[in-house]
Design an enzyme around this catalytic site. Sequence first.
Site, PDB file in Angstrom:
ATOM      1  N   GLU A 190     -17.997  -0.694   5.509  1.00  0.00           N
ATOM      2  CA  GLU A 190     -16.870  -1.527   5.114  1.00  0.00           C
ATOM      3  C   GLU A 190     -17.099  -2.966   5.573  1.00  0.00           C
ATOM      4  O   GLU A 190     -17.471  -3.190   6.722  1.00  0.00           O
ATOM      5  CB  GLU A 190     -15.624  -0.959   5.819  1.00  0.00           C
TER       6      GLU A 190
ATOM      7  N   TYR B  70     -20.587   3.521   8.368  1.00  0.00           N
ATOM      8  CA  TYR B  70     -19.954   4.759   8.816  1.00  0.00           C
ATOM      9  C   TYR B  70     -20.288   6.023   8.032  1.00  0.00           C
ATOM     10  O   TYR B  70     -19.775   7.085   8.348  1.00  0.00           O
ATOM     11  CB  TYR B  70     -18.433   4.592   8.858  1.00  0.00           C
TER      12      TYR B  70
ATOM     13  N   ASP C 213      -9.531  -1.331   7.032  1.00  0.00           N
ATOM     14  CA  ASP C 213      -8.962  -1.772   5.769  1.00  0.00           C
ATOM     15  C   ASP C 213      -9.768  -2.963   5.276  1.00  0.00           C
ATOM     16  O   ASP C 213      -9.454  -4.110   5.557  1.00  0.00           O
ATOM     17  CB  ASP C 213      -7.496  -2.167   5.996  1.00  0.00           C
TER      18      ASP C 213
ATOM     19  N   GLU D 236     -12.536   8.506  13.201  1.00  0.00           N
ATOM     20  CA  GLU D 236     -12.974   7.099  13.141  1.00  0.00           C
ATOM     21  C   GLU D 236     -11.870   6.215  12.579  1.00  0.00           C
ATOM     22  O   GLU D 236     -11.177   6.613  11.658  1.00  0.00           O
ATOM     23  CB  GLU D 236     -14.198   6.974  12.211  1.00  0.00           C
TER      24      GLU D 236
ATOM     25  N   CYS E 172       9.773 -40.849  14.408  1.00  0.00           N
ATOM     26  CA  CYS E 172      10.283 -39.495  14.153  1.00  0.00           C
ATOM     27  C   CYS E 172      10.289 -38.694  15.448  1.00  0.00           C
ATOM     28  O   CYS E 172       9.269 -38.533  16.105  1.00  0.00           O
ATOM     29  CB  CYS E 172       9.422 -38.799  13.106  1.00  0.00           C
TER      30      CYS E 172
ATOM     31  N   CYS F 293       5.731 -36.412   6.974  1.00  0.00           N
ATOM     32  CA  CYS F 293       6.777 -37.374   7.277  1.00  0.00           C
ATOM     33  C   CYS F 293       6.091 -38.708   7.562  1.00  0.00           C
ATOM     34  O   CYS F 293       5.084 -38.764   8.263  1.00  0.00           O
ATOM     35  CB  CYS F 293       7.532 -36.896   8.512  1.00  0.00           C
TER      36      CYS F 293
ATOM     37  N   SER G 152     -13.633   8.807  -2.771  1.00  0.00           N
ATOM     38  CA  SER G 152     -12.589   8.355  -1.855  1.00  0.00           C
ATOM     39  C   SER G 152     -12.125   9.544  -1.033  1.00  0.00           C
ATOM     40  O   SER G 152     -12.708  10.618  -1.117  1.00  0.00           O
ATOM     41  CB  SER G 152     -11.455   7.686  -2.619  1.00  0.00           C
ATOM     42  N   LEU G 153     -11.109   9.352  -0.233  1.00  0.00           N
ATOM     43  CA  LEU G 153     -10.691  10.410   0.684  1.00  0.00           C
ATOM     44  C   LEU G 153      -9.289  10.896   0.353  1.00  0.00           C
ATOM     45  O   LEU G 153      -8.438  10.126  -0.086  1.00  0.00           O
ATOM     46  CB  LEU G 153     -10.690   9.885   2.124  1.00  0.00           C
TER      47      LEU G 153
ATOM     48  N   CYS H 250      11.882 -36.294   5.585  1.00  0.00           N
ATOM     49  CA  CYS H 250      11.699 -35.550   6.827  1.00  0.00           C
ATOM     50  C   CYS H 250      13.056 -35.042   7.309  1.00  0.00           C
ATOM     51  O   CYS H 250      13.996 -35.829   7.429  1.00  0.00           O
ATOM     52  CB  CYS H 250      11.070 -36.449   7.892  1.00  0.00           C
TER      53      CYS H 250
ATOM     54  N   ARG I 189     -18.068  -0.579  -4.274  1.00  0.00           N
ATOM     55  CA  ARG I 189     -17.798   0.756  -4.785  1.00  0.00           C
ATOM     56  C   ARG I 189     -17.623   0.768  -6.301  1.00  0.00           C
ATOM     57  O   ARG I 189     -18.054   1.681  -6.979  1.00  0.00           O
ATOM     58  CB  ARG I 189     -16.548   1.313  -4.111  1.00  0.00           C
TER      59      ARG I 189
ATOM     60  N   LYS J  85      -3.157   8.745   7.383  1.00  0.00           N
ATOM     61  CA  LYS J  85      -2.653   7.367   7.252  1.00  0.00           C
ATOM     62  C   LYS J  85      -1.587   7.028   8.293  1.00  0.00           C
ATOM     63  O   LYS J  85      -0.781   7.878   8.673  1.00  0.00           O
ATOM     64  CB  LYS J  85      -2.050   7.164   5.854  1.00  0.00           C
TER      65      LYS J  85
ATOM     66  N   TYR K  68       2.147   1.947  -3.369  1.00  0.00           N
ATOM     67  CA  TYR K  68       1.041   2.409  -4.212  1.00  0.00           C
ATOM     68  C   TYR K  68       0.745   3.882  -3.926  1.00  0.00           C
ATOM     69  O   TYR K  68       0.605   4.695  -4.841  1.00  0.00           O
ATOM     70  CB  TYR K  68      -0.200   1.556  -3.952  1.00  0.00           C
TER      71      TYR K  68
ATOM     72  N   CYS L 237      13.883 -37.002  10.966  1.00  0.00           N
ATOM     73  CA  CYS L 237      14.164 -38.439  11.104  1.00  0.00           C
ATOM     74  C   CYS L 237      14.609 -39.082   9.794  1.00  0.00           C
ATOM     75  O   CYS L 237      15.013 -40.246   9.780  1.00  0.00           O
ATOM     76  CB  CYS L 237      12.941 -39.178  11.641  1.00  0.00           C
TER      77      CYS L 237
ATOM     78  N   LYS M 260      -9.928   3.925  10.292  1.00  0.00           N
ATOM     79  CA  LYS M 260     -10.107   3.662   8.855  1.00  0.00           C
ATOM     80  C   LYS M 260      -9.898   2.172   8.614  1.00  0.00           C
ATOM     81  O   LYS M 260      -8.780   1.681   8.564  1.00  0.00           O
ATOM     82  CB  LYS M 260      -9.115   4.481   8.035  1.00  0.00           C
TER      83      LYS M 260
ATOM     84  N   ASP N 157       0.830  -1.200   0.000  1.00  0.00           N
ATOM     85  CA  ASP N 157       0.000   0.000   0.000  1.00  0.00           C
ATOM     86  C   ASP N 157       0.868   1.255   0.000  1.00  0.00           C
ATOM     87  O   ASP N 157       0.545   2.248  -0.651  1.00  0.00           O
ATOM     88  CB  ASP N 157      -0.893   0.029   1.251  1.00  0.00           C
TER      89      ASP N 157
HETATM   90  S1  IVH Z   1     -15.940   7.792   4.896  1.00  0.00           S
HETATM   91  C1  IVH Z   1     -16.967  10.582   1.501  1.00  0.00           C
HETATM   92  N1  IVH Z   1     -15.207   6.434   7.020  1.00  0.00           N
HETATM   93  O1  IVH Z   1     -11.613   4.462   3.179  1.00  0.00           O
HETATM   94  C2  IVH Z   1     -16.584   9.726   2.665  1.00  0.00           C
HETATM   95  N2  IVH Z   1     -14.359   5.735   4.908  1.00  0.00           N
HETATM   96  O2  IVH Z   1     -10.028   6.127   1.230  1.00  0.00           O
HETATM   97  C3  IVH Z   1     -16.296   8.364   2.265  1.00  0.00           C
HETATM   98  N3  IVH Z   1     -12.935   3.734   5.007  1.00  0.00           N
HETATM   99  O3  IVH Z   1     -13.795   4.497   0.443  1.00  0.00           O
HETATM  100  C4  IVH Z   1     -15.752   7.426   3.196  1.00  0.00           C
HETATM  101  N4  IVH Z   1     -13.099   3.412   7.189  1.00  0.00           N
HETATM  102  O4  IVH Z   1     -13.549   2.326   1.867  1.00  0.00           O
HETATM  103  C5  IVH Z   1     -15.095   6.554   5.690  1.00  0.00           C
HETATM  104  N5  IVH Z   1     -14.709   5.320   8.985  1.00  0.00           N
HETATM  105  C6  IVH Z   1     -14.589   5.435   7.661  1.00  0.00           C
HETATM  106  C7  IVH Z   1     -13.818   4.524   6.880  1.00  0.00           C
HETATM  107  C8  IVH Z   1     -13.715   4.719   5.509  1.00  0.00           C
HETATM  108  C9  IVH Z   1     -12.595   2.962   6.040  1.00  0.00           C
HETATM  109  C10 IVH Z   1     -12.516   3.483   3.608  1.00  0.00           C
HETATM  110  C11 IVH Z   1     -13.638   3.516   2.614  1.00  0.00           C
HETATM  111  C12 IVH Z   1     -13.346   4.677   1.723  1.00  0.00           C
HETATM  112  C13 IVH Z   1     -11.865   4.754   1.838  1.00  0.00           C
HETATM  113  C14 IVH Z   1     -11.374   6.135   1.470  1.00  0.00           C
END
Ligand code: IVH
Length: 705
Positions: A194, A246, A133, A129, A452, A446, A95-96, A428, A152, A334, A49, A431, A131, A46
């Site tokens: 999620e 969430y 995975d 909150e 053994c 084995c 996404s964020l 093995c 999504r 992050k 990326y 033994c 995040k 990640d």
């Molecule tokens: S809010 C517009 N809350 O993170 C707000 N996302 O990189 C949209 N994610 O697509 C998301 N925990 O898959 C939100 N407490 C949380 C989250 C959360 C994980 C993921 C989610 C989102 C991605 C954004």
Amino acid sequence: MSAGLRKKAVDALTQAEAEKELKNLAAEIAEHDVAYHREDAPTISDADYDALTRRNTEIEKRFPKLIRADSPSKKVGAAVASGFKKVKHVTPMLSLDNLFSEDDVTDFDARIRRFLKLGADEVIEFTAEPKIDGLSFSARYENGKLTVVATRGDGVEGEDITANIRTIKKGLPEKLVSADLLGQVPKLLEVRGEVYMTKSDFMAMNEAQAKKGGKIFANPRNAAAGSLRQLDTKITAERPLKLFAYAAGAVEGIEWATHWEFLGQLKAWGFPVNTDSKLCKSVKDLVKAYRDLEGRRAKLEYDIDGIVYKINRIDWQKRLGFVSRSPRWAAAHKFPAQQAETVLEKIEIQVGRTGSLTPVARLTPVTVGGVVVSNATLHNQDEIERKDIREGDTVVIQRAGDVIPQIVEVKLDQRPKNAKKYKFPDHCPVCGSKAHREEDEAILRCTGGLFCKAQAVERLRHFVSREAFDIEGMGEKNIEEFFAEGMIKTPADLFKLEKRDTDPLRKLQNREGWGPQSVRKLFDAINARRVISLERFIYALGIRLIGQAKARLLAQHYGSFKDWRKAMMAAARGNAEANAEVQNIESFGESVKDELVAFFAEKQNLEAIDDLADQLDTIEDFVQADTTNSKIAGQTVVFTGNLATMTRSEAKAKAQSLGAKVAGSVSAKTNLVVAGPGAGSKLKEAEKLGVKVISEDDFVALIGG
Ligand code: IVH
């Protein structure tokens, strides 16, 4: 090209170079998107990326004219995979933006203040909150009823996973009902959240997959995604998935003043909502929440890759709106990746109790998320071959909580020239007996049996364990030492220790950390187990596939040690009737029968059993429940709802002692459902199937008070 090799600073790029690199980045990131989102098998970490996408953004910032139509900055996730129906989200799933440092958090707050024209001393509330995975979903409720759930996808359109997500227990409510809304339901609501897998469920699932040669997942996220996106929902139902809600997408016919209130409403409707979320009033609070969560990260039962900050006031959220693909009112801070690079020095083979040969990677010690790691699991032969892992390789390892670290990537560009392909041993390593791979199995074994040493030690460990003979004071270390010194070779030897007035015993009394008192204590613990139940005795032998439940069934079926031994011997000699009899015990089938037959066909196993039986005072017969007067003997009973006069476990034990089977769910095989107040879906199912339903009082009367 890996991120690390892209050395030239963005400031130093010529326009032509920038153009070329943006093109390469678009192609490369698109490839990783497919690997990650569609195949659930990412080929880079990640962190790498993120570095690629960051580089892309930086170049685009300097050369805005060069932004491509297919730029990764315009895309969210991957396009829809084939096989699933497409679903258009009412409101796109965005996404964020990522924040990587505490300065970034200050900038985030400052941007918001500028946009809303707020002074520096005005309080802005945020939620913080975890995040998660996992894999995000959007669940659409129309007039309070769940109609469709989608992944999504590309943010605009996702895959229809309604049937799959419905298999998750304690997941999405079918209907939005809550007392505080006085029957009011929103016309339309998209609930976002999620789907994830806990670290321990992930480990257990991978272990099971490794045993049967199934797909091994690199991390809980991939396992969750791979499990959810199954065209066959039966597979999804078998996987231990969970979810958190969430966020909201489209909303019609209901309103909240704050996001915090919205989360409370989700809870009231019965959605699982993360209890680790916090309400913050300043950047200082946000940073505190971040540090606090990071400190607890390894201990959480699920993987997180950061923390999400959201503006609490919904009117402010609306004013702030969106920029291209992410909201201005939220951001993800992050955590540094819990991954590290190190050198795999050696691949070693561990031999288990039943002879399984498991490869383990010995690593140059490295700290990952604050913990020193020097071993990683390699699962099995296929896994090494698939990833082409070699001794001397530089590898990326990943750690999640208490989970044994895994190898997620081999750095091929750093492979030493002389690195040889790993050849899995055909003997093995302990033994020297031949290793054998059975059909349909991914694991080599084995064939040395008790001969053994490694298997013998593992079996002894199992023998003294809590669920088996439960011999206190006989820990792993002692077993290994006693075995190495020749004091114990088989379980029976444990019981001969005290009687033996020999050198090893004197050695025992004189060894470091042992005095006459501790030796006496150990002997007492051993002597206390000279009387043992038949089911413990059978379980302790460590026969493959015979866990506690099957050992109990064997004991129940054959009743006494003598009868069990006789039947097993007959089966091992090939007696057809005896074979059929074992195979037909409840859930046994052919594979369990084969293991029992194979075990009893070995002369040394039989000798070890008889030798042990000689040392014991009594192997107690299985006490069959007296069911002569029982009205529920042989029936399958299900309990549901609340019970007033006894706990659920008491009721279960009572029913079992009267010869009934207790099941967790209602099916055509159910004879009786005992329903208390609050009974829900099980009661409905019983009514649908026409199964007899009685109250707790009726049940008490039925079992005779
Ligand atoms: S809010 C517009 N809350 O993170 C707000 N996302 O990189 C949209 N994610 O697509 C998301 N925990 O898959 C939100 N407490 C949380 C989250 C959360 C994980 C993921 C989610 C989102 C991605 C954004």
